[in-house]
Design an enzyme around this catalytic site. Structure first.
Site, PDB file in Angstrom:
ATOM      1  N   CYS A  93     -39.563 -17.215  38.364  1.00 35.39           N
ATOM      2  CA  CYS A  93     -39.617 -18.246  37.325  1.00 35.39           C
ATOM      3  C   CYS A  93     -38.427 -19.201  37.415  1.00 35.39           C
ATOM      4  CB  CYS A  93     -39.664 -17.592  35.952  1.00 35.39           C
ATOM      5  SG  CYS A  93     -38.113 -16.793  35.498  1.00 35.39           S
ATOM      6  N   ALA A 136     -35.062 -17.740  36.781  1.00 32.37           N
ATOM      7  CA  ALA A 136     -34.571 -16.994  37.944  1.00 32.37           C
ATOM      8  C   ALA A 136     -33.902 -17.929  38.947  1.00 32.37           C
ATOM      9  CB  ALA A 136     -35.714 -16.233  38.607  1.00 32.37           C
ATOM     10  N   ARG A 187     -30.097  -9.542  42.858  1.00 33.87           N
ATOM     11  CA  ARG A 187     -29.973 -10.355  44.076  1.00 33.87           C
ATOM     12  C   ARG A 187     -28.611 -10.029  44.681  1.00 33.87           C
ATOM     13  NH1 ARG A 187     -28.357 -15.852  44.533  1.00 33.87           N
ATOM     14  NH2 ARG A 187     -29.332 -17.040  46.202  1.00 33.87           N
ATOM     15  N   HIS A 195     -33.698 -24.385  40.481  1.00 35.72           N
ATOM     16  CA  HIS A 195     -32.657 -24.870  41.406  1.00 35.72           C
ATOM     17  C   HIS A 195     -32.233 -26.276  41.003  1.00 35.72           C
ATOM     18  CE1 HIS A 195     -34.928 -22.345  44.653  1.00 35.72           C
ATOM     19  NE2 HIS A 195     -34.147 -21.595  43.929  1.00 35.72           N
TER      20      HIS A 195
END
Ligand code: CFM
Length: 590
Positions: free
Chosen positions: A77, A80, A111, A210
């Site tokens: 998503c 994330a 991560r 991002h």
């Protein structure tokens, strides 16, 4: 393969691709096989996202669009992409998730963006997981007060330099104003505090996150400290997140060459490094998908040029180092780079030769993220393995077809949802790093700025390219291609391995790595050798080799009688069901 051998190597075709030992199926036939199960509407959409490659004129691919409900996607998503991918690795600021505890919990150390304390930056907050832990009453009455209290509490405990706050889905739905809470907290506490509207549903995938993260980092951190590092040849490594220690390998090889890294965005980075990264003289972009926005904005505002690089694979690493050398144009630096390449290749060549003796002619497929499905093809090529199918989860058309298609990408409603921030040259701090004449001279010598040709031009003709692959397509791929290894993530790792095919996780590296630069490349070659040649696969009968079982899905995938019956029931229900118009007045109480 210029660095690996001076003559065209054995086992490679005239275009430099490894020749597979086993006969490969026809990509178009497999494509039809994958698509035929879908209902017409779904098929129409998947057809655009599932193509056979043409490196000379890459076909237009459907990318960065919504996943069709019902398809099992690998995507994550927007939250994330923002909190987890781009900003999460900054190790000396606090990251507070405003939302239910689950969103925070699943972004906690999942991560592998490693960080280690340094003598001058001893703080590492990455082990902590902070959340406002929203409850039902906060959803009903609003969570702003709880967020303000959480920021105060976190500050009192840790005294960080900065705090970042991330919005999850419910925050956007109820309309909490995280930005004004952060602004007030910033005034009250006197440290840098800023929020992100990165609600999970904000975009079609983590890619939107991002972009939101790039905007926020640029607005709230970049440019706060104008003091450049003292070293010569200062660069930033953009789009490198230090998964399994990758950034450390890149740092080490750059250091050997005499190139100084001001900041890596954002693998093992401190707040301080980000605030001064605009003082570097070059940005080298590794993961184009996650950070191209930052590269563009830094160039426009501060005059830092950017080039595309890649430290995945021996040949690519050498190419990137030479490109940096050419950019600075310093003969001593160029000579030093050549020395380092020679030293590193002397160590690596015997490893390649050894691994190749067992892997030449084998095949790989990879489906991951928005950059690795391209970059890792180089590592396989180094050891004689052909990539027969590849695709991204959430990349855009430019990551497949190259940046030249940017002007022709249709901006849809989902993309318009993400803020494009207006950036202009800084009145006092914009400083072009090269004169127009120097830029022209570099271009005349074959140097290219802001270039990314995408995955398709470097992938063999007729190979399958699949965007946002579904589990059904993955199963068909295994049955038809029988690749020797598949690189993917945890969402399908064990499905793949139950088919008797080893799966290397390319997100987390299965606890392995680093895989960048020369030492990292050697790690990867050996790991793939170990995974493919382990005896365990010979003890397993893959599902596609078992006789079809009439009662279960085993051996028949989605074509099993049971699945067929389910499909008929579902489609029958869909036909019978029609949306009903409400005949009663809406309840006055809501
Ligand atoms: Fe870039 Fe990444 Fe990737 Fe990515 Fe990711 Fe990742 Fe990835 Mo997982 S930033 S696009 S959003 S290279 S977390 S470190 S491995 S999907 S291919």
């Amino acid at each position: 393969m210029s660095d690996l051998s001076s003559t065209p190597p054995e086992g490679y075709d005239s275009e430099g691709f490894p020749v597979p030992t086993a006969t490969q199926p026809d990509g178009e036939v497999v494509r039809d096989e994958m698509l035929k199960i879908y209902p017409p509407k779904t098929r129409k959409k998947r057809e655009k996202q599932l193509l056979t490659n043409n490196p000379e004129t890459p076909p237009e691919i459907g990318a960065n669009t919504r996943t069709i409900p019902g398809i099992i996607t690998q995507r994550g998503c927007t939250y994330a992409g923002c909190r987890g991918v781009v900003i999460g690795p900054i190790h000396d600021i606090l990251h507070i998730t405003h939302g239910p505890v689950g969103c925070s919990y699943y972004s906690w150390l999942t991560r592998r963006n490693l960080a280690r304390p340094k003598p001058d930056q001893p703080i590492n907050f990455l082990q902590y997981c902070m959340t406002t832990d929203m409850q039902e009453e906060d959803i009903v009455f609003g969570g702003e007060k709880k967020l303000a209290a959480a920021i105060r509490e976190a500050y009192a405990m840790f005294k960080p330099k900065a705090i970042a706050v991330y919005s999850t889905c419910p925050v956007g739905l109820i309309g909490d104003d995280v930005h004004s809470v952060c602004k007030k907290a910033k005034e009250e506490l006197g440290i840098n505090i800023f929020g992100f509207s990165c609600e999970g549903y904000k975009g079609v995938s983590q890619s939107a996150g991002h972009h939101i993260a790039n905007n926020g980092v640029f607005k709230h951190m970049v440019g706060l400290n104008d003091e450049p590092d003292k070293e010569k040849f200062r660069i930033n490594v953009l789009g490198e997140y230090n998964i399994g220690g990758d950034a450390w390998e890149i740092d080490a090889v750059l250091k050997k060459c005499g190139i100084h890294v001001t900041a890596t965005l954002s693998g093992d980075i401190s707040y301080e490094q980000i605030t001064k990264c605009h003082t570097a003289d070059l940005n080298i972009v590794l993961c184009h998908r996650s950070i191209n926005y930052m590269a563009e904005m830094m160039e426009t505002k501060f005059g830092v040029p950017w080039i595309k690089g890649n430290f995945t694979g021996a040949e690519q690493t050498s190419k990137s180092l030479r490109k940096i050398g050419k950019y600075f144009g310093d003969q001593q630096l160029i000579d030093r780079i050549e020395e380092v390449i020679a030293q590193e290749m002397a160590v690596l060549k015997p490893v390649i030769a050894d691994v190749k003796s067992r892997l030449q002619g084998k095949t790989a497929a990879m489906f991951v993220g928005g950059s690795r499905a391209h970059h890792y093809q180089h590592l396989f090529k180094d050891i004689g393995m052909l990539t027969v199918a590849a695709g991204y989860e959430f990349a855009h058309r430019d990551d497949y077809e190259g940046r030249k298609v940017l002007p022709s990408i249709k901006v849809d409603a989902d993309s318009r949802n993400i803020e494009e921030i207006e950036v202009s040259a800084d009145a006092t701090r914009f400083k072009p790093r090269k004169t127009p004449e120097q830029v022209e001279a570099l271009k005349a010598g074959g140097f290219s700025f802001k270039d990314y040709d995408g995955m398709m031009v470097e992938m063999k003709k007729s190979m399958l390219v699949i965007d946002d692959i579904s589990h059904h397509e993955m199963e068909k791929l295994i049955e038809t291609y029988k690749p020797d290894i598949i690189c993917s993530g945890i969402k399908d790792k064990f499905v793949i391995e139950k088919y008797g095919v080893p799966c290397k996780q390319l997100h987390s590296y299965d606890y392995g790595g680093p895989y960048t630069a020369y030492t990292g490349a050697a790690n990867f070659y050996k790991e793939i050798d170990r995974m493919i040649n382990t005896k365990v696969w010979r003890l397993l009968t893959p599902l596609w080799k078992k006789p079809a079982d009439a009662e279960t899905a085993v051996g028949k995938g989605l074509d099993s009688p049971r699945n067929k019956a389910t499909r008929e029931i579902v489609s029958g229900m869909a036909k019978a069901w029609k949306p009903q118009k409400s005949t009663t007045a809406p309840d006055a109480e809501g």
